[in-house]
Design a protein around this motif. Sequence first.
Motif, PDB file in Angstrom:
ATOM      1  N   GLU A  61       8.381 -12.355   9.335  1.00  0.00           N
ATOM      2  CA  GLU A  61       6.962 -12.065   9.531  1.00  0.00           C
ATOM      3  C   GLU A  61       6.716 -10.573   9.760  1.00  0.00           C
ATOM      4  O   GLU A  61       5.831  -9.977   9.156  1.00  0.00           O
ATOM      5  N   TRP A  62       7.505  -9.961  10.654  1.00  0.00           N
ATOM      6  CA  TRP A  62       7.325  -8.531  10.932  1.00  0.00           C
ATOM      7  C   TRP A  62       7.748  -7.676   9.749  1.00  0.00           C
ATOM      8  O   TRP A  62       7.182  -6.616   9.501  1.00  0.00           O
ATOM      9  N   ASN A  63       8.715  -8.138   8.973  1.00  0.00           N
ATOM     10  CA  ASN A  63       9.111  -7.418   7.766  1.00  0.00           C
ATOM     11  C   ASN A  63       7.966  -7.441   6.755  1.00  0.00           C
ATOM     12  O   ASN A  63       7.659  -6.424   6.124  1.00  0.00           O
ATOM     13  N   ARG A  64       7.305  -8.589   6.609  1.00  0.00           N
ATOM     14  CA  ARG A  64       6.159  -8.703   5.712  1.00  0.00           C
ATOM     15  C   ARG A  64       5.029  -7.791   6.180  1.00  0.00           C
ATOM     16  O   ARG A  64       4.420  -7.072   5.392  1.00  0.00           O
ATOM     17  N   LYS A  65       4.758  -7.790   7.489  1.00  0.00           N
ATOM     18  CA  LYS A  65       3.700  -6.927   8.023  1.00  0.00           C
ATOM     19  C   LYS A  65       4.035  -5.455   7.787  1.00  0.00           C
ATOM     20  O   LYS A  65       3.154  -4.660   7.431  1.00  0.00           O
ATOM     21  N   MET A  84       0.925  -0.494  -9.752  1.00  0.00           N
ATOM     22  CA  MET A  84       0.829  -0.477  -8.308  1.00  0.00           C
ATOM     23  C   MET A  84       0.266  -1.800  -7.815  1.00  0.00           C
ATOM     24  O   MET A  84      -0.684  -2.335  -8.356  1.00  0.00           O
ATOM     25  N   GLU A  85       0.858  -2.349  -6.794  1.00  0.00           N
ATOM     26  CA  GLU A  85       0.430  -3.623  -6.230  1.00  0.00           C
ATOM     27  C   GLU A  85      -0.878  -3.437  -5.457  1.00  0.00           C
ATOM     28  O   GLU A  85      -1.038  -2.518  -4.682  1.00  0.00           O
ATOM     29  N   LYS A  86      -1.840  -4.327  -5.715  1.00  0.00           N
ATOM     30  CA  LYS A  86      -3.109  -4.256  -5.005  1.00  0.00           C
ATOM     31  C   LYS A  86      -2.953  -4.953  -3.663  1.00  0.00           C
ATOM     32  O   LYS A  86      -2.504  -6.091  -3.584  1.00  0.00           O
ATOM     33  N   ASN A  87      -3.324  -4.251  -2.603  1.00  0.00           N
ATOM     34  CA  ASN A  87      -3.184  -4.768  -1.256  1.00  0.00           C
ATOM     35  C   ASN A  87      -4.552  -5.175  -0.736  1.00  0.00           C
ATOM     36  O   ASN A  87      -5.480  -4.374  -0.723  1.00  0.00           O
ATOM     37  N   ILE A  89       2.673   0.820  11.593  1.00  0.00           N
ATOM     38  CA  ILE A  89       3.927   0.705  10.844  1.00  0.00           C
ATOM     39  C   ILE A  89       5.114   0.829  11.795  1.00  0.00           C
ATOM     40  O   ILE A  89       6.073   0.054  11.712  1.00  0.00           O
ATOM     41  N   ASP A  90       5.045   1.785  12.700  1.00  0.00           N
ATOM     42  CA  ASP A  90       6.118   1.964  13.680  1.00  0.00           C
ATOM     43  C   ASP A  90       6.280   0.723  14.557  1.00  0.00           C
ATOM     44  O   ASP A  90       7.396   0.310  14.869  1.00  0.00           O
ATOM     45  N   LYS A  91       5.162   0.130  14.958  1.00  0.00           N
ATOM     46  CA  LYS A  91       5.236  -1.081  15.784  1.00  0.00           C
ATOM     47  C   LYS A  91       5.888  -2.216  15.001  1.00  0.00           C
ATOM     48  O   LYS A  91       6.772  -2.915  15.511  1.00  0.00           O
ATOM     49  N   ALA A  92       5.452  -2.416  13.751  1.00  0.00           N
ATOM     50  CA  ALA A  92       6.025  -3.475  12.927  1.00  0.00           C
ATOM     51  C   ALA A  92       7.513  -3.243  12.695  1.00  0.00           C
ATOM     52  O   ALA A  92       8.314  -4.177  12.761  1.00  0.00           O
ATOM     53  N   ASP A 115       3.348  -4.699   4.154  1.00  0.00           N
ATOM     54  CA  ASP A 115       1.907  -4.682   3.915  1.00  0.00           C
ATOM     55  C   ASP A 115       1.272  -3.392   4.442  1.00  0.00           C
ATOM     56  O   ASP A 115       0.427  -2.790   3.782  1.00  0.00           O
ATOM     57  N   LEU A 116       1.673  -2.988   5.623  1.00  0.00           N
ATOM     58  CA  LEU A 116       1.117  -1.764   6.215  1.00  0.00           C
ATOM     59  C   LEU A 116       1.495  -0.526   5.417  1.00  0.00           C
ATOM     60  O   LEU A 116       0.684   0.386   5.251  1.00  0.00           O
TER      61      LEU A 116
END
Length: 101
Positions: free
Chosen positions: A88-92, A1-4, A31-34, A95-96
């Motif tokens: 950028e929003w895809n990365r966010k 599992m990736e550590k965030n 998440i919905d906003k991103a 991440d979320l």
Amino acid sequence: MEKNQTSEVTLRIPPSIAADIKSNEIIGLLIDKALGKRDLYKSKIKMFESKYGTNYASFKKKTEEGDENFQEWDDLLVWEGCLLAYREWNRKHKDLKLCMK
């Protein structure tokens, strides 16, 4: 599992809302906003792809090599901005999603 990597944030909200909401729900809203922002920029990218019948890289090459057309240069700049914003929003968004328990 990736550590965030995360940061703690304190929110001030009315008690009537705080009693009914959990941290995962707030993350879900983010998440919905991103996702919404990502999809907005994706639709703008698709609009340019449809308008010019090609992808960004090919259009950029054609624009840089061809005769100067100010409308195409303007579109190229906006298109590039949309691509950067999409990434950028895809990365966010990704991440979320890792923050969900």
